[in-house]
Design a protein around this motif. Structure first.
Motif, PDB file in Angstrom:
ATOM      1  N   ILE A   1       0.855  -1.179   0.000  1.00 48.84           N
ATOM      2  CA  ILE A   1       0.000   0.000   0.000  1.00 48.84           C
ATOM      3  C   ILE A   1       0.894   1.232   0.000  1.00 48.84           C
ATOM      4  O   ILE A   1       1.915   1.269   0.678  1.00 48.84           O
ATOM      5  N   ALA A   2       0.537   2.201  -0.822  1.00 49.74           N
ATOM      6  CA  ALA A   2       1.237   3.488  -0.880  1.00 49.74           C
ATOM      7  C   ALA A   2       0.308   4.547  -0.301  1.00 49.74           C
ATOM      8  O   ALA A   2      -0.851   4.656  -0.702  1.00 49.74           O
ATOM      9  N   THR A   3       0.823   5.333   0.626  1.00 49.38           N
ATOM     10  CA  THR A   3      -0.019   6.289   1.341  1.00 49.38           C
ATOM     11  C   THR A   3      -0.470   7.467   0.500  1.00 49.38           C
ATOM     12  O   THR A   3      -1.458   8.121   0.834  1.00 49.38           O
ATOM     13  N   ASP A   4       0.216   7.752  -0.605  1.00 49.22           N
ATOM     14  CA  ASP A   4      -0.171   8.931  -1.391  1.00 49.22           C
ATOM     15  C   ASP A   4      -1.559   8.784  -2.002  1.00 49.22           C
ATOM     16  O   ASP A   4      -2.149   9.766  -2.434  1.00 49.22           O
ATOM     17  N   LYS A   5      -2.108   7.578  -2.014  1.00 47.17           N
ATOM     18  CA  LYS A   5      -3.483   7.365  -2.494  1.00 47.17           C
ATOM     19  C   LYS A   5      -4.513   7.699  -1.417  1.00 47.17           C
ATOM     20  O   LYS A   5      -5.689   7.858  -1.712  1.00 47.17           O
ATOM     21  N   PHE A   6      -4.080   7.775  -0.151  1.00 48.73           N
ATOM     22  CA  PHE A   6      -4.995   7.958   0.970  1.00 48.73           C
ATOM     23  C   PHE A   6      -4.723   9.210   1.785  1.00 48.73           C
ATOM     24  O   PHE A   6      -5.624   9.736   2.426  1.00 48.73           O
ATOM     25  N   VAL A   7      -3.476   9.642   1.832  1.00 45.62           N
ATOM     26  CA  VAL A   7      -3.064  10.780   2.648  1.00 45.62           C
ATOM     27  C   VAL A   7      -2.645  11.900   1.707  1.00 45.62           C
ATOM     28  O   VAL A   7      -1.690  11.752   0.957  1.00 45.62           O
ATOM     29  N   HIS A   8      -3.361  12.996   1.742  1.00 45.56           N
ATOM     30  CA  HIS A   8      -3.072  14.121   0.852  1.00 45.56           C
ATOM     31  C   HIS A   8      -2.474  15.255   1.677  1.00 45.56           C
ATOM     32  O   HIS A   8      -3.139  16.256   1.958  1.00 45.56           O
ATOM     33  N   SER A   9      -1.216  15.038   2.063  1.00 49.62           N
ATOM     34  CA  SER A   9      -0.525  16.006   2.905  1.00 49.62           C
ATOM     35  C   SER A   9       0.956  15.996   2.570  1.00 49.62           C
ATOM     36  O   SER A   9       1.525  14.921   2.309  1.00 49.62           O
ATOM     37  N   PRO A  10       1.595  17.167   2.592  1.00 48.89           N
ATOM     38  CA  PRO A  10       3.046  17.213   2.389  1.00 48.89           C
ATOM     39  C   PRO A  10       3.828  16.884   3.661  1.00 48.89           C
ATOM     40  O   PRO A  10       5.051  16.833   3.629  1.00 48.89           O
ATOM     41  N   ALA A  11       3.135  16.647   4.774  1.00 49.14           N
ATOM     42  CA  ALA A  11       3.804  16.352   6.037  1.00 49.14           C
ATOM     43  C   ALA A  11       4.050  14.845   6.148  1.00 49.14           C
ATOM     44  O   ALA A  11       3.103  14.054   6.180  1.00 49.14           O
ATOM     45  N   LEU A  12       5.320  14.450   6.207  1.00 48.44           N
ATOM     46  CA  LEU A  12       5.660  13.033   6.320  1.00 48.44           C
ATOM     47  C   LEU A  12       5.010  12.401   7.546  1.00 48.44           C
ATOM     48  O   LEU A  12       4.596  11.249   7.507  1.00 48.44           O
ATOM     49  N   LYS A  13       4.865  13.151   8.617  1.00 43.49           N
ATOM     50  CA  LYS A  13       4.258  12.619   9.840  1.00 43.49           C
ATOM     51  C   LYS A  13       2.864  12.055   9.582  1.00 43.49           C
ATOM     52  O   LYS A  13       2.490  11.025  10.143  1.00 43.49           O
ATOM     53  N   ARG A  14       2.102  12.683   8.729  1.00 40.32           N
ATOM     54  CA  ARG A  14       0.748  12.172   8.429  1.00 40.32           C
ATOM     55  C   ARG A  14       0.812  10.815   7.718  1.00 40.32           C
ATOM     56  O   ARG A  14      -0.026   9.951   7.948  1.00 40.32           O
TER      57      ARG A  14
END
Length: 157
Positions: free
Chosen positions: A62-75
């Motif tokens: 799973i790649a988070t860029d499909k679910f998390v739309h934030s430039p903050a790595l912490k998210r």
């Protein structure tokens, strides 16, 4: 209001489990999320150049860029943490985490988390706390950081 990260160009994380015996449907059921990519060992699937390739290992990713739309790595780190532990402080006693541990053992799966961050020239790379590396280590997995910045801009003479 969401805080912007002006020094970040792109960031995301991946969570990957790989094993010759891996059954991606079981892991999807445990984690309760559809993977970005999944296949079984021996399964034919389209490759990047359009040809069919037979997988020589089972994979769930799973790649988070499909679910998390934030430039903050912490998210992105928090999203992976949530998938693995549901943010339980005492996750070692959590039934969901125990199911993941059993899956890793039963299928001899190798969990890998990779954190990607690309920043502008001169930007400081983000810091990763201790929790996610500890969780990944408990799963006998590996955590990779792929952090880079743009090269220095050419100075006009």
């Amino acid at each position: 209001m969401m805080k912007t990260e002006p020094s970040t160009i792109k960031t995301f994380a991946t969570l990957r489990f790989a094993s010759p015996a891996l059954d991606p449907d079981i892991l999807t059921d445990i984690l309760r999320v559809e993977p970005t990519h999944a296949y079984r060992n021996g399964e034919s699937r389209p490759w990047r150049n359009g040809t069919l390739k037979t997988a020589d290992i089972g994979l769930w990713l799973i790649a988070t860029d499909k679910f998390v739309h934030s430039p903050a790595l912490k998210r992105h780190v928090d999203y992976i943490d949530h998938l693995l532990t549901k943010h339980h402080k005492d996750y070692l006693h959590d039934p969901g985490f125990k199911r993941i541990l059993h899956f890793v053992g039963d299928y001899q799966a190798t969990p890998t988390v990779t954190l990607f961050w690309h920043g502008r020239h001169g930007a400081a790379a983000p810091k990763v706390g201790t929790r996610l590396p500890e969780i990944v280590a408990r799963l006998n997995g590996t955590l990779h950081e792929d952090f880079a910045t743009d090269e220095a801009e050419a100075v006009a003479s």
